[in-house]
Design a protein around this motif. Structure first.
Motif: not given
Length: 369
Positions: A204-206, A179-180, A57, A55, A175-176, A52
């Motif tokens: 992966a997430t925010n 993560t967009w 994130v 990345l 930016k990786k 994390a």
């Protein structure tokens, strides 16, 4: 070289990596064996924190494959029966399969012939009232055009799940990838830029809610054991794979830099070869594959000639997804994907591919043409 027979050049050779990291790998494996904890646990939690941070994130959820990362990612984003998800027909089957597995319908949009990724300009006409998400693939390690994709998604209120199976460490505008969008799905299949020595995956997430639901779904739909709240999966990353990935993670940027150098060297060696179209060494590209186009219907002949010279190649992918029986579109619907499937050829690639090997590949490729 023994007995006058030159060594075969495989499409990918993982043994130099294993040898280079042997002591670290053995220490990590021994640590897990002596811990007595083999499914999830502290090793997986440590890897999730480290990846994390890498990345950039908030949440990284370890899963048992890239396919499950796509399935669980779609479920966690609320995609299900009756929904449509726009994606590319030129990718590995799991991309569309995951959409179908959650009860949604993959809606294919043709690719940009220059990048092999989904063409954002063709997406708006494919949007219907049932469209709920866009699933771009960063094919061969080249980032998709995320600015354009996110602008379309925002305008139409769509979720974006990135398929990063071939693009760990790739960047778009610094930016990786992964993560967009609302979430990113990664694969740790052994051949990947960051690969386990077995199956593995990551979401992966925010988004806190997406992360919580993904963690539930990977453990049979439960927050705590035996108190199941929804129908989920058995999709937990095991501790041995997490430990191996922790050893390899600090090296991945250097390996990706080496992959780009290998690609640049191929482009120099193959420049001007008739009948070949070479890939761009574009910003952020991590070259999971170095893939050329072989023109004028010569791809299969060239592939066979290289095989006879002891050079491994692969075709990723010989049949675009829309032409598979399970989806059954007519020929000619997505002409760029169909043309790519007839022309692409991936050459030996990896951070340990040497100059001599590349020169031999280029020599035989030139002769084959």
């Amino acid at each position: 070289m023994e007995g006058g027979v030159r060594a075969r050049i495989p499409i990918l050779d993982l043994t130099p990596e294993v040898e280079a990291l042997w002591d670290e790998l053995m220490a990590a494996i021994t640590r897990v064996l002596r811990s007595g904890q083999f499914i999830l646990g502290p090793e997986v939690e440590a890897f999730e924190r480290e990846v994390a941070e890498y990345l950039g994130v908030k949440h990284a959820i370890g899963l048992n494959s890239g396919t499950d990362a796509l399935v669980i990612g779609l479920r966690a984003l609320g995609i299900g029966s009756g929904d449509e998800v726009i994606t590319t027909p030129f990718t590995f089957f799991a991309t569309a399969e995951a959409i179908s597995l959650v009860g949604a319908t993959p809606v294919f949009v043709d690719i940009d012939p220059r990048t092999f990724n989904i063409n954002p300009e063709l997406i708006p006409p494919a949007i219907t009232p049932r469209t709920k998400a866009i699933l771009p693939v960063h094919l061969y390690g080249r980032p998709a055009e995320m600015d354009a994709l996110l602008a379309i998604a925002e305008e139409h209120g769509l979720k974006v799940l990135e398929d990063c199976a071939q693009a760990f460490g790739a960047t778009y505008r610094g930016k990786k990838v992964g993560t967009w969008g609302h979430a990113g799905a990664f694969s740790f299949f052994p051949s990947k830029n960051l690969g386990a020595y077995g199956d593995g995956g990551l979401l992966a997430t925010n988004d806190d809610e997406v992360a919580e639901l993904a963690r539930m779904l990977r453990a049979h739909g439960s927050r705590r054991k035996y108190y199941n709240e929804t129908i989920g999966y058995n999709s937990r990353l095991d501790a041995l794979q997490a430990a191996i990935l922790r050893v390899k993670l600090p090296h991945v940027d250097r390996w990706n830099t080496e992959r780009r150098k290998v690609a640049e060297r191929y482009n120099q060696l193959l420049a001007g070869t008739p009948g070949l179209v070479l890939p761009e060494v574009s910003e952020g590209h991590v070259f999971h594959q170095y893939t050329v186009r072989v023109l004028e219907g010569q791809r299969d002949r060239v592939k066979q000639a290289l095989a006879e010279a002891g050079i491994g190649t692969m075709v990723y992918y010989p049949v675009p997804l829309h032409r598979l029986p399970v989806y059954g579109y007519s020929e000619g619907v997505f002409p760029e994907a169909e043309r790519a499937a007839k022309e692409v050829l991936s050459l030996p690639m990896g951070p340990f591919v040497g100059v001599k090997e590349q020169e031999r590949v280029a020599q035989h490729l030139g002769v084959a043409q």
